[in-house]
Write a protein that holds these residues in place. Structure first.
Motif, PDB file in Angstrom:
ATOM      1  N   GLY B 339       0.807  -1.220   0.000  1.00  0.00           N
ATOM      2  CA  GLY B 339       0.000   0.000   0.000  1.00  0.00           C
ATOM      3  C   GLY B 339       0.834   1.261   0.000  1.00  0.00           C
ATOM      4  N   MET B 340       1.943   1.207   0.732  1.00  0.00           N
ATOM      5  CA  MET B 340       2.791   2.397   0.860  1.00  0.00           C
ATOM      6  C   MET B 340       3.505   2.687  -0.469  1.00  0.00           C
ATOM      7  N   LEU B 341       4.132   1.631  -1.018  1.00  0.00           N
ATOM      8  CA  LEU B 341       4.866   1.820  -2.273  1.00  0.00           C
ATOM      9  C   LEU B 341       3.928   2.228  -3.406  1.00  0.00           C
ATOM     10  N   ALA B 342       2.654   1.785  -3.282  1.00  0.00           N
ATOM     11  CA  ALA B 342       1.699   2.113  -4.342  1.00  0.00           C
ATOM     12  C   ALA B 342       1.428   3.608  -4.401  1.00  0.00           C
ATOM     13  N   LEU B 343       1.875   4.340  -3.365  1.00  0.00           N
ATOM     14  CA  LEU B 343       1.656   5.783  -3.362  1.00  0.00           C
ATOM     15  C   LEU B 343       2.813   6.541  -3.996  1.00  0.00           C
ATOM     16  N   ILE B 344       3.941   5.852  -4.195  1.00  0.00           N
ATOM     17  CA  ILE B 344       5.114   6.556  -4.724  1.00  0.00           C
ATOM     18  C   ILE B 344       5.091   6.513  -6.246  1.00  0.00           C
ATOM     19  N   PRO B 345       5.102   7.665  -6.879  1.00  0.00           N
ATOM     20  CA  PRO B 345       4.992   7.673  -8.339  1.00  0.00           C
ATOM     21  C   PRO B 345       6.171   6.951  -8.990  1.00  0.00           C
ATOM     22  N   VAL B 346       5.966   6.486 -10.198  1.00  0.00           N
ATOM     23  CA  VAL B 346       6.947   5.764 -11.002  1.00  0.00           C
ATOM     24  C   VAL B 346       7.281   4.405 -10.375  1.00  0.00           C
ATOM     25  N   VAL B 347       7.696   4.414  -9.087  1.00  0.00           N
ATOM     26  CA  VAL B 347       7.982   3.158  -8.400  1.00  0.00           C
ATOM     27  C   VAL B 347       6.752   2.251  -8.451  1.00  0.00           C
ATOM     28  N   ASN B 348       5.583   2.843  -8.158  1.00  0.00           N
ATOM     29  CA  ASN B 348       4.373   2.027  -8.127  1.00  0.00           C
ATOM     30  C   ASN B 348       4.056   1.446  -9.510  1.00  0.00           C
ATOM     31  N   ILE B 349       4.215   2.269 -10.532  1.00  0.00           N
ATOM     32  CA  ILE B 349       3.922   1.784 -11.883  1.00  0.00           C
ATOM     33  C   ILE B 349       4.899   0.661 -12.247  1.00  0.00           C
ATOM     34  N   GLN B 362      -2.716  -7.360  -6.939  1.00  0.00           N
ATOM     35  CA  GLN B 362      -3.950  -7.086  -6.220  1.00  0.00           C
ATOM     36  C   GLN B 362      -4.632  -5.882  -6.843  1.00  0.00           C
ATOM     37  N   ILE B 363      -5.946  -6.052  -7.017  1.00  0.00           N
ATOM     38  CA  ILE B 363      -6.714  -4.961  -7.621  1.00  0.00           C
ATOM     39  C   ILE B 363      -6.565  -3.681  -6.805  1.00  0.00           C
ATOM     40  N   SER B 364      -6.531  -3.844  -5.456  1.00  0.00           N
ATOM     41  CA  SER B 364      -6.446  -2.641  -4.621  1.00  0.00           C
ATOM     42  C   SER B 364      -5.160  -1.877  -4.924  1.00  0.00           C
ATOM     43  N   HIS B 365      -4.051  -2.591  -5.082  1.00  0.00           N
ATOM     44  CA  HIS B 365      -2.788  -1.933  -5.386  1.00  0.00           C
ATOM     45  C   HIS B 365      -2.846  -1.240  -6.742  1.00  0.00           C
ATOM     46  N   LEU B 366      -3.479  -1.944  -7.680  1.00  0.00           N
ATOM     47  CA  LEU B 366      -3.608  -1.368  -9.016  1.00  0.00           C
ATOM     48  C   LEU B 366      -4.390  -0.048  -8.935  1.00  0.00           C
ATOM     49  N   LEU B 367      -5.466  -0.085  -8.143  1.00  0.00           N
ATOM     50  CA  LEU B 367      -6.306   1.110  -8.044  1.00  0.00           C
ATOM     51  C   LEU B 367      -5.566   2.240  -7.315  1.00  0.00           C
ATOM     52  N   ILE B 368      -4.840   1.889  -6.239  1.00  0.00           N
ATOM     53  CA  ILE B 368      -4.096   2.932  -5.515  1.00  0.00           C
ATOM     54  C   ILE B 368      -3.052   3.537  -6.450  1.00  0.00           C
ATOM     55  N   THR B 369      -2.355   2.655  -7.184  1.00  0.00           N
ATOM     56  CA  THR B 369      -1.319   3.127  -8.109  1.00  0.00           C
ATOM     57  C   THR B 369      -1.896   4.105  -9.121  1.00  0.00           C
ATOM     58  N   ILE B 370      -2.962   3.673  -9.779  1.00  0.00           N
ATOM     59  CA  ILE B 370      -3.553   4.528 -10.806  1.00  0.00           C
ATOM     60  C   ILE B 370      -4.118   5.791 -10.169  1.00  0.00           C
ATOM     61  N   GLY B 371      -4.794   5.614  -9.022  1.00  0.00           N
ATOM     62  CA  GLY B 371      -5.408   6.752  -8.342  1.00  0.00           C
ATOM     63  C   GLY B 371      -4.377   7.785  -7.923  1.00  0.00           C
ATOM     64  N   SER B 372      -3.296   7.313  -7.276  1.00  0.00           N
ATOM     65  CA  SER B 372      -2.323   8.288  -6.769  1.00  0.00           C
ATOM     66  C   SER B 372      -1.601   8.972  -7.913  1.00  0.00           C
ATOM     67  N   THR B 373      -1.356   8.221  -9.001  1.00  0.00           N
ATOM     68  CA  THR B 373      -0.711   8.853 -10.149  1.00  0.00           C
ATOM     69  C   THR B 373      -1.628   9.916 -10.752  1.00  0.00           C
TER      70      THR B 373
END
Lengths: 255, 675
Positions: B339-349, B362-373
């Protein structure tokens, strides 16, 4: 068509202070009239014109173009305004007809209208030969013609020319001058700026003299002649500048 | 805003892009030519080189100091290696090896073990940095294992035992990963990196041209006075960058996959299962799209801010470098998205991409990644529009101040944002290279040295060198009693809120254990309570405040009160080199900056900072005593309800502080103006 009231534009200085590039100037210009904004380099001409064309917001004061307030209806102002300056750049990779069409479309004109007006203007300015060439291959004079058509494609009521002949050769400059006269003949309201006295003398119905952001004098050349007792515009200009300098404290001499 | 005008801009920009031969070449032609050429060339060179290497063989010296039948057998079997020359070692063997005339030295010695068994020690000297050297080791060790097996089997058979005893346990590995997944794992390592870089380069091809280029060619003003809203211009250009970078990405991927397939086909590899399923490709492009929009907005902001294309390109460089480093995370083994890494741009992608490639996400990670970006994207595009509306930015290239420079002498001002960033970067480098080393050697003295030598001293020296009144520059002014009396209430309630917030963050995005261990070292120092308070609370309270609330805000005065608070808090948080504590430290930094800038006295924030750090120590030390026992859940966590009184006290005390300093607000004077 143009009214300017107490216009002030302050720019922040690096040391935190402020500097008024335009300092409380007022004037107006009517339909079918050419008004010249005359002043030396750095007098505030360009800044004033940028405020009128909605590129800059005024710090204080207001202005209207064709009856529209520059702050309340900037989009209406732009629709009713044609703007041209001497150093206008063009998109080199486009062709003149594409370039002009682009701006026509931005003014929400119909394509058929754009084409009709463009053809008229091209014939008038003798441009048919190069409407299909890429702009990068055009000469300065040809480019200037393209800019002229661009500025008037939407048939605005008000035209603003910012140092329109600056950096142009004599033939190209003459094209612009005759274009400005033509605008007047068509009943448009024309405001142009210059630091060349001769140009002002030849073209303007009225002259607005500005110096260091402040309005020194405005009126017809004849008014100014009778007020100053000088006949040459150069001398008239110097007279007003000296009068202004006597009234205000001179900070330092740069001569 | 009219989507029609946005489209007019978009279409015109694309027309220009398509007319630009360089862009066409780098975006479309280069990838189409480059990959086949690279792969064919690389392939040819590789296969040729391996063959050449095998053929070339190696010269190896053998020093047999045992000289018995067994050692002779070892030597004999080594000599069977094809293309290898074995020479007896002589006096000049070291010279020959140094001179690269021989690529290996094999030495055979022996020893007797306790049971009287003779053991043979074969050492192989080789140069691991040299392909030939590596080959010497591989071939010699392989041969030695063979001999060892033969000899052992002979001994076992001689004792009448079945030599198969040697291989009594046979290992069969059953690979459950299908070739799809295996391929996914390999591609998942390097594809995200490549794709992120492609996306960025694709965007940078046009971004600099779109606004900075218009400034340079003096077409921008014409556009600004045309019948279009500035937002429409920004969005039109923004969409141009996005579409071009995505297209660049797709063309690159297409060309790359065709070339790889072609190469694998040529080498006769099994093609079944190689390739990414169509659904995954769509998903991957869908994850890259938010990143493309973010990069587009970021580069557009840079382009708008820059005076000309050259300047835009030089501003793009740091973004490129940081993104490259962040994208490299996909190369690291065993780092998985949380969850934490999913908030960091580029790294998450980069990580979600890797996960999608092995179909294990995990769908949740995918959504956090896309959402935070997308949130960052929105911020960046908002900044772009803001910049586009800023007269000073848009017309930075020109000197609209007219003759003003000659009227007011251009006085040299050291307190500029640029100098501030330089100062901060140097301090950060010192902290990173010196401070952390000192702290590794000895925690206590390292912390004290860092605070005094790296943080406080340079500030004092800097101000002294400027020949400035240091009390004035650093706001070393005694606060009034009513201010300082309020500070403890503010500090304690704010600490509680920030601690609870940190706990909450930890709850949602757990910190790694290694991290917590490192952190607890701070509290496990071999120090008395007073010692800890001095090292962990007082020293940073004084020294860090001198830098971050004393000196730093002076550099950013021109941005105004609020921005200055935000900037200095951001730098303060960044200085802690700790992504997990960034948000809490940032909030504290804002509070501390407010206390100093509002009251004009850095002592207020010094006291507050010291109290805050002291509280952390006291909580850990007295977790099981008296009152604290009631507010704490465990050794280091507070009950969530404690936040309620804090939420009452903080606004109240801040309000009072604001009131008692009302008359002082005028004193937020700009020092740069006096210089």
């Amino acid at each position: 068509m143009i009214t300017v009231e107490n216009l002030v534009k302050a720019f922040p200085l690096k040391d935190g202070g402020e500097f008024n590039a335009v300092d409380g100037i007022s004037f107006d210009a009517k339909a079918g009239e050419i008004v010249c904004l005359l002043g030396v380099n750095g007098a505030g001409k360009t800044t004033a014109m940028r405020i009128l064309s909605t590129v800059f917001r005024p710090t204080r004061g207001t202005a209207t173009i064709g009856g529209w307030d520059i702050l309340k209806n900037p989009e209406k102002v732009r629709e009713n305004l044609g703007f041209l300056s001497g150093d206008t750049g063009l998109y080199n990779r486009l062709r003149p007809h594409e370039f002009i069409r682009y701006f026509g479309r931005l003014y929400s004109m119909k394509d058929s209208n754009i084409t009709r007006r463009m053809d008229e203007m091209a014939e008038l300015l003798d441009m048919q030969d190069f409407m299909d060439k890429k702009i990068e291959f055009l000469s300065t004079g040809m480019k200037q013609k393209v800019s002229i058509v661009r500025s008037i494609i939407h048939d605005p009521e008000v035209m603003i020319f910012d140092e329109p002949t600056a950096g142009l050769d004599i033939l190209t400059a003459r094209n612009i001058i005759s274009f400005i006269r033509k605008c007047k003949d068509e009943g448009k309201c024309v405001l142009f700026s210059t630091h060349i006295m001769r140009e002002a003398e030849r073209l303007a119905d009225r002259i607005v003299l500005i110096h260091r952001g402040k309005l020194l004098a405005s009126g017809t050349l004849d008014d100014m002649r009778s007020e100053t007792g000088e006949s040459d515009l150069d001398d008239i200009f110097v007279y007003y500048v000296n009068k202004y300098s006597d009234e205000t404290e001179v900070l330092d001499h740069e001569f | 805003m009219s989507s029609k005008k946005v489209f007019i801009v978009f279409r015109k920009e694309w027309l220009e892009v398509l007319r630009d031969k360089r862009t066409i070449f780098t975006t479309f032609l280069l990838p189409l030519i480059l990959y086949p050429l690279l792969i064919i060339g690389f392939n040819a060179v590789m296969s040729r080189q391996t063959g050449v290497l095998e053929e070339r063989g190696a010269s190896v010296a053998i020093a047999d100091s045992v000289l018995n039948p067994v050692s002779a057998r070892i030597v004999a079997s080594l000599q069977e290696i094809e293309n290898f020359d074995f020479h007896p070692a002589n006096d000049v063997v070291d010279y020959l090896y140094e001179n690269k005339d021989i690529q290996g030295v094999v030495t055979i010695r022996d020893s007797l073990d306790a049971d009287g068994l003779r053991l043979y020690h074969v050492s192989v000297k080789y140069d691991a940095a040299n392909e030939q050297g590596q080959m010497v080791l591989d071939k010699v060790s392989w041969k030695l294992r063979e001999v060892q097996k033969e000899i052992a089997e002979e001994h076992i058979s001689a004792r009448g035992i079945n030599p198969k005893i040697m291989n009594i346990i046979e290992v069969h590995s059953i690979d459950t990963a299908d070739s799809q997944k295996k391929m996914g794992m390999i591609l998942g390592m390097f594809l995200p990196y490549i794709m992120i870089i492609m996306l960025l380069t694709g965007a940078s091809i046009v971004a600099a041209d779109l606004v900075a280029g218009e400034k340079e060619r003096k077409t921008l003003e014409t556009l600004l006075v045309a019948g279009i809203d500035r937002r429409e211009i920004v969005i039109g250009k923004y969409l141009t960058i996005i579409s071009l970078s995505m297209l660049n990405l797709i063309v690159n991927l297409f060309s790359m996959s065709i070339s790889v397939k072609f190469m694998l086909g040529q080498t006769g590899m099994d093609m079944a299962g190689v390739g990414i399923p169509f659904k995954a490709i769509l998903l991957l492009l869908a994850t890259m799209l938010p990143l493309a929009t973010f990069f587009a907005a970021l580069l557009l902001s840079i382009s708008t801010f820059s005076r000309n294309m050259k300047e835009a390109r030089s501003y793009e460089q740091p973004i490129m470098m940081v993104s490259m480093i962040m994208a490299m995370i996909s190369f690291l083994p065993a780092i998985e998205l949380n969850g934490m890494l999913a908030l960091i741009p580029v790294v998450n992608i980069s990580l979600i991409f890797k996960a999608v490639m092995v179909n294990d996400y995990q769908i949740s990670h995918l959504l956090i990644t896309i959402g935070s970006t997308l949130v960052l994207d929105a911020i960046a595009i908002w900044a772009s529009i803001k910049l586009f509306n800023s007269e000073s930015v848009l017309f930075r290239s020109e000197d609209d101040s007219g003759g003003i420079k000659s009227i007011k002498k251009d006085r040299k001002n050291i307190f500029t944002p640029y100098n501030g960033i330089i100062y901060f970067s140097l301090a950060l480098l010192a902290l990173y290279y010196l401070g952390s080393r000192w702290q590794m050697q000895d925690m206590v003295s390292g912390l004290v040295k860092t605070q005094i030598i790296l943080i406080a001293l340079p500030v004092l020296v800097f101000v002294a060198l400027l020949k400035q009144d240091k009390d004035k520059v650093l706001r070393l002014k005694m606060p009034r009693l009513k201010e300082i009396a309020l500070v403890p209430f503010i500090a304690i309630s704010a600490s509680v809120i920030v601690t609870i917030l940190a706990q909450l963050i930890n709850h949602i995005f757990p910190f790694p254990e290694q991290y917590l261990e490192n952190l607890s070292q701070l509290f496990d120092m071999d120090l008395s309570l007073w010692g800890s308070l001095a090292v962990v609370a007082l020293a940073p309270g004084v020294c860090e405040e001198l830098l971050f609330r004393g000196l730093m805000p002076r550099f950013f005065e021109k941005f105004g009160f609020m921005s200055n608070i935000l900037i200095s808090a951001f730098l303060f948080a960044a200085f802690h080199l700790d992504p997990f504590r960034f948000i809490p430290v940032f909030l504290l930094g804002m509070l501390l900056a407010y206390l100093t800038l509002r009251s004009g006295s850095v002592f207020n924030s010094m006291l507050s900072h010291t109290i805050n750090n002291s509280l952390a120590i006291l909580l850990v030390t007295f977790a099981n005593n008296g009152f604290l026992k009631r507010v704490m859940v465990s050794d280091d966590s507070l009950h969530y309800w404690v936040v309620i009184p804090a939420l009452v006290v903080l606004p109240l005390s801040l309000y009072l502080f604001h009131k008692v300093t009302a008359d002082k607000n005028e004193e937020y004077e700009l020092i740069s103006q006096d210089l």
